[in-house]
Design a protein around this motif. Structure first.
Motif, PDB file in Angstrom:
ATOM      1  N   LEU A   1      25.181  41.249  45.669  1.00 21.99           N
ATOM      2  CA  LEU A   1      24.871  39.900  46.156  1.00 21.99           C
ATOM      3  C   LEU A   1      25.057  39.825  47.659  1.00 21.99           C
ATOM      4  O   LEU A   1      24.208  39.294  48.390  1.00 21.99           O
ATOM      5  CB  LEU A   1      25.770  38.871  45.455  1.00 21.99           C
ATOM      6  CG  LEU A   1      25.672  37.440  45.984  1.00 21.99           C
ATOM      7  CD1 LEU A   1      24.313  36.848  45.648  1.00 21.99           C
ATOM      8  CD2 LEU A   1      26.777  36.557  45.417  1.00 21.99           C
TER       9      LEU A   1
ATOM     10  N   GLU B   1      22.850  32.460  48.678  1.00 17.53           N
ATOM     11  CA  GLU B   1      23.524  32.911  47.460  1.00 17.53           C
ATOM     12  C   GLU B   1      23.042  32.124  46.240  1.00 17.53           C
ATOM     13  O   GLU B   1      22.852  32.694  45.161  1.00 17.53           O
ATOM     14  CB  GLU B   1      25.044  32.759  47.618  1.00 17.53           C
ATOM     15  CG  GLU B   1      25.656  33.772  48.580  1.00 17.53           C
ATOM     16  CD  GLU B   1      27.160  33.576  48.705  1.00 17.53           C
ATOM     17  OE1 GLU B   1      27.692  32.631  48.110  1.00 17.53           O
ATOM     18  OE2 GLU B   1      27.791  34.383  49.414  1.00 17.53           O
TER      19      GLU B   1
ATOM     20  N   ASP C   1      21.480  33.897  43.044  1.00 18.21           N
ATOM     21  CA  ASP C   1      22.148  33.766  41.749  1.00 18.21           C
ATOM     22  C   ASP C   1      21.334  32.942  40.746  1.00 18.21           C
ATOM     23  O   ASP C   1      21.253  33.289  39.565  1.00 18.21           O
ATOM     24  CB  ASP C   1      23.519  33.089  41.931  1.00 18.21           C
ATOM     25  CG  ASP C   1      24.617  34.109  42.160  1.00 18.21           C
ATOM     26  OD1 ASP C   1      24.369  35.284  41.863  1.00 18.21           O
ATOM     27  OD2 ASP C   1      25.702  33.739  42.645  1.00 18.21           O
TER      28      ASP C   1
ATOM     29  N   ARG D   1      16.916  37.595  39.131  1.00 17.31           N
ATOM     30  CA  ARG D   1      17.749  38.523  38.371  1.00 17.31           C
ATOM     31  C   ARG D   1      17.087  39.886  38.478  1.00 17.31           C
ATOM     32  O   ARG D   1      16.205  40.230  37.700  1.00 17.31           O
ATOM     33  CB  ARG D   1      17.857  38.087  36.920  1.00 17.31           C
ATOM     34  CG  ARG D   1      18.712  39.043  36.082  1.00 17.31           C
ATOM     35  CD  ARG D   1      19.019  38.492  34.702  1.00 17.31           C
ATOM     36  NE  ARG D   1      20.047  37.473  34.763  1.00 17.31           N
ATOM     37  CZ  ARG D   1      20.544  36.866  33.685  1.00 17.31           C
ATOM     38  NH1 ARG D   1      20.090  37.173  32.488  1.00 17.31           N
ATOM     39  NH2 ARG D   1      21.475  35.939  33.786  1.00 17.31           N
TER      40      ARG D   1
ATOM     41  N   LYS E   1      24.925  32.531  35.871  1.00 14.88           N
ATOM     42  CA  LYS E   1      25.880  33.623  35.810  1.00 14.88           C
ATOM     43  C   LYS E   1      27.033  33.231  34.894  1.00 14.88           C
ATOM     44  O   LYS E   1      27.476  32.085  34.878  1.00 14.88           O
ATOM     45  CB  LYS E   1      26.422  33.948  37.209  1.00 14.88           C
ATOM     46  CG  LYS E   1      25.384  34.527  38.150  1.00 14.88           C
ATOM     47  CD  LYS E   1      25.013  35.928  37.725  1.00 14.88           C
ATOM     48  CE  LYS E   1      23.990  36.524  38.699  1.00 14.88           C
ATOM     49  NZ  LYS E   1      23.573  37.858  38.301  1.00 14.88           N
TER      50      LYS E   1
ATOM     51  N   GLU F   1      27.076  42.496  35.466  1.00 13.16           N
ATOM     52  CA  GLU F   1      27.306  41.209  34.814  1.00 13.16           C
ATOM     53  C   GLU F   1      28.604  41.287  34.016  1.00 13.16           C
ATOM     54  O   GLU F   1      29.064  42.377  33.663  1.00 13.16           O
ATOM     55  CB  GLU F   1      26.154  40.868  33.853  1.00 13.16           C
ATOM     56  CG  GLU F   1      24.895  40.393  34.533  1.00 13.16           C
ATOM     57  CD  GLU F   1      23.884  39.858  33.522  1.00 13.16           C
ATOM     58  OE1 GLU F   1      24.157  39.992  32.312  1.00 13.16           O
ATOM     59  OE2 GLU F   1      22.855  39.311  33.946  1.00 13.16           O
TER      60      GLU F   1
ATOM     61  N   ARG G   1      32.452  37.849  41.421  1.00 11.90           N
ATOM     62  CA  ARG G   1      31.670  36.622  41.457  1.00 11.90           C
ATOM     63  C   ARG G   1      32.062  35.671  40.330  1.00 11.90           C
ATOM     64  O   ARG G   1      31.967  34.460  40.451  1.00 11.90           O
ATOM     65  CB  ARG G   1      30.171  36.945  41.350  1.00 11.90           C
ATOM     66  CG  ARG G   1      29.581  37.562  42.592  1.00 11.90           C
ATOM     67  CD  ARG G   1      28.062  37.473  42.580  1.00 11.90           C
ATOM     68  NE  ARG G   1      27.480  38.195  41.447  1.00 11.90           N
ATOM     69  CZ  ARG G   1      27.118  39.476  41.490  1.00 11.90           C
ATOM     70  NH1 ARG G   1      27.316  40.184  42.587  1.00 11.90           N
ATOM     71  NH2 ARG G   1      26.592  40.052  40.430  1.00 11.90           N
TER      72      ARG G   1
END
Length: 806
Positions: free
Chosen positions: A519, A553, A557, A561, A609, A632, A751
């Protein structure tokens, strides 16, 4: 047919026929002894009037004596007309009685005699040879046929064939055709045609010796048919030759006129083209053997007819040879600091990849030899594999060539077609070298993993020669028909997956993994590259819009993906287009983007997320997973229910992940005492393990520690440590093995608000590759066994409302 023959001497007269009744011939009284006149190169038939020239002394005396007496003599053909003084053995036995009709003294002193054949005879004996031949003879009678249909047909065929011969033969005067048409007596007609057929004396003699007129006519037909066929063949040949000559003469005349016109206008364009090719060849830096090969092909071109299809094929081939950059190289810029700067300017992150590229350039600088491994960049789409090659070309100052191999299934795309094929052309390797105008470009072989086999050949096998440093100095293209040196070309291959690359081809490649961006890296890439590029593409200035870090961001996010940045680039383009529209319509907008603006321009968030959900429930553990779009977190949930110890697995799990769950279950069964569990409970409780987001397929062994911790928490009803995540493979012996994708997994954990991470002891080395800023605030636990994991993960305290597991 109807040719003048040689008799006693040469004759220039045409034979004549006396038409009349057959009885006149049959009733001729033939003396028992006749003077014999030898005839040269001809045979006299009954009824035929023949003018002959007499030159021999014996023959002249005979003619004078006979003319003063009965006027009858016997004519017999010589077997060999070249014999000037024939003897009795030189004459045929059967001849024709002739009557002298007239003797003519010619102005040149020669004597000509007109004689008419009367009746056939046979020589029984030569009774005297001086002053000329005299022989006792036996008269012969021709057997005539009644006028039946067959005989009439024979006569008609003879007449038609004679007329046909006369039409084809240029030497026959029209009078002969007229004579044949007007003869009514069949006997006279057969004898006339036999006498004047263009056959040798032997064949004419055979005709004379046939007693039956019908048989004589049939035999004459066979001779005439052959003569007609021969004349027709001659006629066809002459006609064809004449047509060909006319066409050639016409083309020659036109070409001469065209050449004259072209010379007036400045020269023959074909010659100008060939001379232009030769002039260009003088400036080429090719080797001697290539030079000789080219000039041979140009000479071959000069021999071809410009109107023929082969000319354009050969001209294109010579032009291709000229266009190729034989031994033409760009000068390399070996300033590695400059190269490092260019790579940093074009790509953010990818430190390992850029370092390997610089190592490659350093070796090239020191050795100046390209016989090094072919680099293959592999990784997910959109991470910049292809653009890295372009950056290397810019850093070195080399030309850039790119060839997409996606879906390639024909070997000729690599090696080209032979010239003999219609529409033949070089392979795409040579085509790109020609386009780059340099023999040492940076050549990107894109999507090398997408090459497929086909009945047209295996392109992957053809690439073996291209990508082997020991072979590609003599690369053979079927079209060029001459070896081409590819050893100075810097080949860089790209692939998404290594599994589909053929093993022999993979063996020639040095594999460099280009992993997905984090990210934080995507934020930097957006700020440095994507946003400026899209602003320029849409005609906006930097002052027109500002992208705060938290907004970038949010876009990454919530709306993308992926491992790369392609989707991010599209979303930024969409957002900037909306702003461009507002500016064009002079509408008000926020120059500094807010979350509300992003929602307005891009719609609701497409992805969410996972966030850490706490540790209030037993059996819920946070794991770490790697996907093609980055790291993830995932949750493993275990629930128990009364039953017979069945194990149920749900959540779209792959075979390996299912095996990890079974491993975890069996491990707990065998180590129940260490966890203060009654072994019998495993037979009284059904276990259900579920991994949420069942629409997404999940597989791999890295969730092993998460599975075993989830099961242990469910059976013991103990809480799992707060803000803890884990990843690692387990074995039946209780070992924790290392897994991949550590960098992506750690960033995903950070994250999600995770503060502690459990990893295998052997994964400790992977942290060295991660920037310290990315792992700041995280605590790592490195373990070797499952018991180490459970000791760290499970708290002594139980959940608020524990189940009674007995």
């Amino acid at each position: 047919m109807f040719g003048s023959g040689m008799m006693d001497n040469e004759s220039d007269f045409l034979p004549i026929i006396a038409d009349g009744d057959d009885k006149d011939l049959k009733n001729v009284e033939v003396p028992s002894v006749l003077p014999i006149l030898p005839l040269r190169n001809t045979v006299l038939f009954p009824g035929v009037v023949l003018p002959i020239t007499v030159g021999r002394e014996r023959s002249l005396k005979l003619i004078r004596d006979v003319n003063q007496g009965s006027k009858l003599l016997g004519t017999v053909a010589q077997k060999d007309y070249t014999v000037d003084k024939p003897e009795a053995g030189d004459l045929y036995e059967i001849g024709t009685v002739a009557e002298i009709m007239k003797v003519l003294e010619m102005p040149d002193g020669s004597t000509s005699v007109i004689i008419q054949g009367k009746r056939r005879f046979r020589i029984n004996e030569i009774v005297s040879e001086e002053p000329y031949f005299k022989a006792s003879v036996e008269p012969l009678t021709d057997i005539t046929s009644k006028d039946d249909n067959e005989f009439n047909a024979i006569v008609g065929s003879l007449k038609d064939l004679s007329i046909k011969v006369a039409q084809f033969s240029a030497n026959v005067p029209p009078e002969a055709t007229f004579a044949v048409k007007n003869i009514e007596n069949s006997t006279f007609l057969i004898n006339f045609i036999c006498s004047n057929t263009d056959i040798n004396v032997d064949d004419k003699q055979k005709l004379l010796e046939i007693e039956s007129l019908k048989d004589r006519g049939v035999q004459a037909i066979s001779f005439l048919v052959k003569e007609v066929q021969m004349l027709e063949l001659k006629h066809d040949i002459q006609k064809k030759v004449k047509t060909d000559m006319d066409k050639q003469q016409r083309e020659f005349m036109l070409n001469q006129q065209m050449k004259t016109i072209q010379d007036e206008l400045g020269g023959n364009p074909v010659e100008q083209e060939i001379n232009a090719l030769k002039e260009k060849a003088k400036d080429k830096k090719w080797n001697k053997d290539v030079d000789e090969f080219f000039h041979r092909e140009v000479e071959k071109l000069g021999r071809l007819n410009p109107a023929a299809g082969e000319y354009s094929v050969q001209f294109t081939f010579c032009q291709t040879l000229l266009d190729l950059p034989w031994n033409e190289y760009t000068e390399d810029n070996f300033d590695l600091k400059h190269a490092n700067k260019v790579l940093d300017e074009d790509h953010y992150g990818l430190e390992k990849v850029k370092e390997r590229m610089l190592e490659h350039l350093a070796v090239l600088k020191l050795k100046n030899d390209m016989k090094a491994p072919i680099l293959c960049l592999y990784g997910p789409p959109g991470v910049g594999k292809t653009s890295l090659g372009k950056s290397v070309a810019r850093a070195l100052g080399r030309k850039y060539a790119r060839m997409s191999l996606g879906g390639l299934h024909d070997e000729s795309e690599i090696r080209g077609h032979r010239k003999t094929y219609i529409g033949a052309m070089p392979g795409r390797i040579i085509q790109n070298i020609k386009k780059s105008k340099s023999s040492n470009p940076v050549f990107i072989l894109d999507e090398i993993d997408k090459v497929s086999k086909h009945f047209h050949g295996d392109p992957a096998s053809a690439l073996l020669e291209v990508l082997d440093p020991e072979q590609n100095s003599e690369f053979h293209d079927n079209y060029i028909e001459h070896d081409y040196d590819l050893s100075k070309v810097m080949f860089i291959a790209t692939a998404n997956s290594l599994s589909t690359i053929a093993p022999p081809l993979r063996d020639r490649l040095e594999l460099i993994e280009v992993s997905g961006y984090l990210l934080e890296e995507k934020v930097e890439i957006a700020k440095r590259h994507l946003i400026p590029k899209q602003l320029e593409n849409h005609g906006l200035k930097k002052s027109d819009i500002t992208f705060p870090k938290d907004i970038i961001e949010l876009i990454i996010d919530g709306y993308t993906r992926e491992s790369g940045v392609r989707e991010l680039d599209k979303k930024l383009a969409k957002l900037i287009r909306r702003i461009a529209k507002k500016i064009a319509f002079e509408e008000s907008y926020n120059k500094k983007l807010t979350k509300a603006d992003v929602r307005e321009y891009l719609g609701v968030t497409e992805y969410s997320k996972e966030k850490y959900q706490g540790n209030e429930f037993a059996g819920v553990v946070t794991g770490l997973a790697w996907t093609a779009v980055g790291g993830e977190i995932l949750f493993v949930e275990t629930s128990l229910s009364k039953g017979k110890g069945a194990l149920t697995l749900t959540g779209n799990l792959g075979d390996v992940m299912k095996e990890s769950a079974m491993l975890a279950h069996e491990y707990l069964k065998s180590h129940a005492d260490e966890l203060d569990l009654n072994p019998e409970i495993f037979e009284k409780w059904n276990v259900h393990v579920h991994v949420p987001e069942g629409a997404i397929p999940k597989d791999g062994p890295s969730a092993g520690v998460t599975m075993v911790t989830s099961l242990a928490s469910a059976f013991t009803q103990r809480k799992v440590k707060k803000n803890l995540a884990m990843t690692g493979e387990i074995t039946l012996r209780g070992k924790v093995l290392p897994v991949g994708g550590i960098k992506e997994k750690i960033l995903a954990a950070k994250r999600a608000g995770i503060t502690e991470i459990i990893l295998s002891e052997q994964n400790k080395k992977n942290l060295e590759d991660i920037k310290e800023a990315y792992i700041k605030g995280l605590k790592f636990h490195f373990v070797n066994t499952i018991m180490d994991v459970l000791e760290i993960a499970l708290l002594k305290a139980k959940v608020d409302k524990p189940m009674k597991i007995e």
